[in-house]
Design a protein around this motif. Structure first.
Motif, PDB file in Angstrom:
ATOM      1  N   LYS A  72     -15.166 -40.935  40.286  1.00 32.00           N
ATOM      2  CA  LYS A  72     -14.916 -39.812  41.191  1.00 32.00           C
ATOM      3  C   LYS A  72     -13.902 -38.842  40.586  1.00 32.00           C
ATOM      4  CE  LYS A  72     -13.065 -37.413  44.683  1.00 32.00           C
ATOM      5  NZ  LYS A  72     -11.838 -36.584  44.621  1.00 32.00           N
ATOM      6  N   ALA A  73     -12.880 -39.380  39.937  1.00 32.02           N
ATOM      7  CA  ALA A  73     -11.867 -38.518  39.330  1.00 32.02           C
ATOM      8  C   ALA A  73     -12.463 -37.652  38.221  1.00 32.02           C
ATOM      9  CB  ALA A  73     -10.731 -39.379  38.775  1.00 32.02           C
ATOM     10  N   ALA A  74     -13.396 -38.199  37.448  1.00 33.30           N
ATOM     11  CA  ALA A  74     -14.016 -37.422  36.373  1.00 33.30           C
ATOM     12  C   ALA A  74     -15.086 -36.477  36.897  1.00 33.30           C
ATOM     13  CB  ALA A  74     -14.630 -38.373  35.344  1.00 33.30           C
ATOM     14  N   PHE A  75     -15.710 -36.825  38.014  1.00 35.54           N
ATOM     15  CA  PHE A  75     -16.844 -36.070  38.545  1.00 35.54           C
ATOM     16  C   PHE A  75     -16.463 -34.647  38.937  1.00 35.54           C
ATOM     17  CE2 PHE A  75     -19.273 -34.868  42.397  1.00 35.54           C
ATOM     18  CZ  PHE A  75     -20.550 -34.832  41.866  1.00 35.54           C
ATOM     19  N   VAL A  76     -15.352 -34.486  39.615  1.00 34.00           N
ATOM     20  CA  VAL A  76     -15.004 -33.189  40.200  1.00 34.00           C
ATOM     21  C   VAL A  76     -14.782 -32.105  39.144  1.00 34.00           C
ATOM     22  CG1 VAL A  76     -13.283 -31.962  41.573  1.00 34.00           C
ATOM     23  CG2 VAL A  76     -14.113 -34.192  42.329  1.00 34.00           C
ATOM     24  N   PRO A  77     -13.909 -32.281  38.146  1.00 37.35           N
ATOM     25  CA  PRO A  77     -13.721 -31.193  37.168  1.00 37.35           C
ATOM     26  C   PRO A  77     -14.962 -30.916  36.331  1.00 37.35           C
ATOM     27  CG  PRO A  77     -12.516 -33.158  36.509  1.00 37.35           C
ATOM     28  CD  PRO A  77     -12.985 -33.402  37.893  1.00 37.35           C
ATOM     29  N   VAL A  78     -15.793 -31.931  36.076  1.00 41.14           N
ATOM     30  CA  VAL A  78     -17.012 -31.696  35.307  1.00 41.14           C
ATOM     31  C   VAL A  78     -17.978 -30.823  36.089  1.00 41.14           C
ATOM     32  CG1 VAL A  78     -19.030 -32.797  34.262  1.00 41.14           C
ATOM     33  CG2 VAL A  78     -16.773 -33.818  33.970  1.00 41.14           C
ATOM     34  N   VAL A  79     -18.137 -31.090  37.390  1.00 34.65           N
ATOM     35  CA  VAL A  79     -19.021 -30.265  38.226  1.00 34.65           C
ATOM     36  C   VAL A  79     -18.520 -28.826  38.286  1.00 34.65           C
ATOM     37  CG1 VAL A  79     -19.861 -29.892  40.573  1.00 34.65           C
ATOM     38  CG2 VAL A  79     -19.838 -32.190  39.614  1.00 34.65           C
ATOM     39  N   MET A  80     -17.235 -28.652  38.521  1.00 36.36           N
ATOM     40  CA  MET A  80     -16.687 -27.306  38.691  1.00 36.36           C
ATOM     41  C   MET A  80     -16.871 -26.473  37.432  1.00 36.36           C
ATOM     42  SD  MET A  80     -13.173 -28.200  40.784  1.00 36.36           S
ATOM     43  CE  MET A  80     -12.642 -26.493  40.751  1.00 36.36           C
ATOM     44  N   ASN A  81     -16.541 -27.030  36.282  1.00 39.37           N
ATOM     45  CA  ASN A  81     -16.622 -26.262  35.042  1.00 39.37           C
ATOM     46  C   ASN A  81     -18.058 -26.082  34.567  1.00 39.37           C
ATOM     47  OD1 ASN A  81     -13.708 -25.790  33.702  1.00 39.37           O
ATOM     48  ND2 ASN A  81     -13.680 -27.677  34.874  1.00 39.37           N
ATOM     49  N   THR A  82     -18.901 -27.081  34.777  1.00 42.15           N
ATOM     50  CA  THR A  82     -20.295 -26.953  34.358  1.00 42.15           C
ATOM     51  C   THR A  82     -21.011 -25.890  35.177  1.00 42.15           C
ATOM     52  OG1 THR A  82     -20.374 -29.280  33.692  1.00 42.15           O
ATOM     53  CG2 THR A  82     -22.467 -28.172  34.056  1.00 42.15           C
ATOM     54  N   SER A  83     -20.856 -25.913  36.487  1.00 46.80           N
ATOM     55  CA  SER A  83     -21.521 -24.916  37.332  1.00 46.80           C
ATOM     56  C   SER A  83     -21.018 -23.512  37.023  1.00 46.80           C
ATOM     57  CB  SER A  83     -21.304 -25.251  38.806  1.00 46.80           C
ATOM     58  OG  SER A  83     -19.920 -25.250  39.134  1.00 46.80           O
ATOM     59  N   ALA A  84     -19.695 -23.379  36.835  1.00 46.52           N
ATOM     60  CA  ALA A  84     -19.144 -22.054  36.518  1.00 46.52           C
ATOM     61  C   ALA A  84     -19.589 -21.579  35.140  1.00 46.52           C
ATOM     62  CB  ALA A  84     -17.622 -22.103  36.598  1.00 46.52           C
ATOM     63  N   GLY A  85     -19.628 -22.488  34.177  1.00 49.14           N
ATOM     64  CA  GLY A  85     -20.041 -22.098  32.830  1.00 49.14           C
ATOM     65  C   GLY A  85     -21.480 -21.655  32.758  1.00 49.14           C
ATOM     66  N   ILE A  86     -22.377 -22.379  33.426  1.00 44.56           N
ATOM     67  CA  ILE A  86     -23.799 -22.012  33.395  1.00 44.56           C
ATOM     68  C   ILE A  86     -24.038 -20.722  34.172  1.00 44.56           C
ATOM     69  CG2 ILE A  86     -26.082 -22.731  34.205  1.00 44.56           C
ATOM     70  CD1 ILE A  86     -25.354 -25.566  33.459  1.00 44.56           C
ATOM     71  N   ALA A  87     -23.363 -20.567  35.302  1.00 44.26           N
ATOM     72  CA  ALA A  87     -23.567 -19.364  36.114  1.00 44.26           C
ATOM     73  C   ALA A  87     -22.997 -18.118  35.458  1.00 44.26           C
ATOM     74  CB  ALA A  87     -22.935 -19.557  37.491  1.00 44.26           C
ATOM     75  N   ASN A  88     -22.059 -18.279  34.542  1.00 45.74           N
ATOM     76  CA  ASN A  88     -21.395 -17.126  33.921  1.00 45.74           C
ATOM     77  C   ASN A  88     -21.664 -17.032  32.421  1.00 45.74           C
ATOM     78  OD1 ASN A  88     -19.822 -16.132  36.303  1.00 45.74           O
ATOM     79  ND2 ASN A  88     -18.915 -18.169  36.159  1.00 45.74           N
ATOM     80  N   VAL A  89     -22.876 -17.410  32.006  1.00 38.99           N
ATOM     81  CA  VAL A  89     -23.257 -17.227  30.609  1.00 38.99           C
ATOM     82  C   VAL A  89     -23.229 -15.734  30.282  1.00 38.99           C
ATOM     83  CG1 VAL A  89     -25.167 -17.440  28.968  1.00 38.99           C
ATOM     84  CG2 VAL A  89     -24.641 -19.315  30.512  1.00 38.99           C
ATOM     85  N   PRO A  90     -22.642 -15.328  29.150  1.00 36.33           N
ATOM     86  CA  PRO A  90     -22.567 -13.902  28.822  1.00 36.33           C
ATOM     87  C   PRO A  90     -23.925 -13.210  28.893  1.00 36.33           C
ATOM     88  CG  PRO A  90     -21.231 -15.171  27.297  1.00 36.33           C
ATOM     89  CD  PRO A  90     -21.958 -16.161  28.156  1.00 36.33           C
ATOM     90  N   LYS A  91     -23.946 -12.028  29.478  1.00 33.86           N
ATOM     91  CA  LYS A  91     -25.198 -11.294  29.658  1.00 33.86           C
ATOM     92  C   LYS A  91     -25.862 -10.968  28.327  1.00 33.86           C
ATOM     93  CE  LYS A  91     -23.936  -9.146  34.065  1.00 33.86           C
ATOM     94  NZ  LYS A  91     -23.729  -7.852  34.780  1.00 33.86           N
ATOM     95  N   ALA A  92     -25.054 -10.779  27.279  1.00 33.01           N
ATOM     96  CA  ALA A  92     -25.627 -10.477  25.971  1.00 33.01           C
ATOM     97  C   ALA A  92     -26.547 -11.594  25.502  1.00 33.01           C
ATOM     98  CB  ALA A  92     -24.508 -10.244  24.957  1.00 33.01           C
ATOM     99  N   PHE A  93     -26.156 -12.854  25.764  1.00 36.30           N
ATOM    100  CA  PHE A  93     -26.996 -13.979  25.372  1.00 36.30           C
ATOM    101  C   PHE A  93     -28.314 -13.974  26.152  1.00 36.30           C
ATOM    102  CE2 PHE A  93     -23.030 -16.729  24.257  1.00 36.30           C
ATOM    103  CZ  PHE A  93     -22.760 -15.860  23.209  1.00 36.30           C
ATOM    104  N   VAL A  94     -28.222 -13.709  27.451  1.00 38.00           N
ATOM    105  CA  VAL A  94     -29.430 -13.691  28.283  1.00 38.00           C
ATOM    106  C   VAL A  94     -30.363 -12.559  27.851  1.00 38.00           C
ATOM    107  CG1 VAL A  94     -30.289 -13.462  30.642  1.00 38.00           C
ATOM    108  CG2 VAL A  94     -28.164 -14.708  30.207  1.00 38.00           C
ATOM    109  N   GLU A  95     -29.809 -11.414  27.518  1.00 34.29           N
ATOM    110  CA  GLU A  95     -30.626 -10.280  27.093  1.00 34.29           C
ATOM    111  C   GLU A  95     -31.350 -10.586  25.788  1.00 34.29           C
ATOM    112  OE1 GLU A  95     -27.911  -7.076  26.907  1.00 34.29           O
ATOM    113  OE2 GLU A  95     -27.766  -6.817  29.090  1.00 34.29           O
TER     114      GLU A  95
END
Length: 285
Positions: free
Chosen positions: A160-183
């Motif tokens: 449980k202690a490891a679960f929370v920071p991994v979820v927060m950073n993974t979701s934020a990282g995937i949702a905020n991939v630089p637009k240049a990469f997506v383009e």
């Protein structure tokens, strides 16, 4: 030899010499940066160790509260020779390995789903936020009722202690991939699977590994905490046993080992992250 002949002989070698000079300068700069990092790393020991030696030598605190450095080293040597330290460290490492693997895997799956799908994020985030607000230690009484005080309790609390920071950073990282990469992916007409594999996941490596490193740190904190409360072996148990018996040298040995293992494990993740980011160009937006 004439000037013209000498110039004809040296001119082909000048680019090679310049290249060697640039390589040597880069090696020197890298070595200097490593020395600077090592210097900053050694500042705290360089300050505290003399104070510790002087304080114990002048009896500023009783030996039962602050043992001498040589006593701590003697205890460390004895515990290594007897195998006691390796045994307790082995228990703690296995617990962290299993708990972190479970928590990080679940965190990567949940975080990826939340980052890739706005609908999943809308449904899951309120419950996740509520769970994340409760510290891992607060789950121990409930977990004890359900799991007892065996290994299952320790694994669940660490996960449980490891679960929370991994979820927060993974979701934020995937949702905020630089637009240049997506383009770039859209320009090459990537399929959704290709976009995920070649653009989204590589572009979110830094925040994902930040979450993993935070998760590992939290896993170690949870491990020591749960071993303090419900364990008869492990590094956390050594802390409790040493405090109860007023063996402060044992307490300090356990603290040193916990710090060294935690530092080394964090560096391993940092090296893996650096290898996965060799392609990355800084400041791409």
């Amino acid at each position: 030899m004439s000037d013209a002949a000498l110039r004809t002989t040296l001119e082909p070698r000048i680019p090679a010499l310049a290249g060697l000079r640039r390589i040597s300068l880069r090696i020197g700069e890298a070595a200097f940066r490593r020395l600077v990092k090592l210097g900053w790393l050694l500042i705290l020991p360089a300050v505290t160790l003399p104070i510790w030696i002087v304080g114990t030598g002048h009896g500023w605190l009783p030996e039962q509260i602050l043992p001498r450095p040589q006593d701590v080293l003697h205890t460390l040597r004895d515990m290594i020779a007897s195998g006691e330290l390796a045994q307790h460290a082995g228990y703690s490492l296995r617990r962290v390995a299993f708990g972190f693997a479970i928590g990080a895997t679940a965190g990567l799956i949940a975080g990826s789903a939340m980052g890739l799908s706005r609908r999943v994020d809308d449904y899951v985030r309120p419950l996740f936020t509520a769970i994340a607000q409760v510290p891992a230690l607060a789950w121990i009484p409930l977990a004890m009722l359900l799991l007892g005080i065996g290994e299952g309790l320790k694994i669940v609390v660490i996960a449980k202690a490891a679960f929370v920071p991994v979820v927060m950073n993974t979701s934020a990282g995937i949702a905020n991939v630089p637009k240049a990469f997506v383009e770039v992916g859209e320009t090459f007409r990537f399929t959704p699977l290709q976009m995920l594999r070649h653009v989204v996941l590589p572009g979110s490596v830094p925040p994902i590994f930040t979450g993993l490193r935070y998760g590992l740190t939290h896993a170690w904190i949870a491990l020591v905490s749960v071993e303090l409360l419900a364990s008869s072996e492990g590094l956390g148990y050594l802390l409790v046993w040493g405090r109860q018996m007023f063996w402060l040298d044992t307490v300090l040995v356990a603290m040193i080992v916990i710090g060294v293992i935690g530092f080394a494990s964090d560096k391993v993740l940092a090296v893996i992250e650096a290898r996965l980011q060799r392609w990355r160009i800084d400041d791409v937006r």
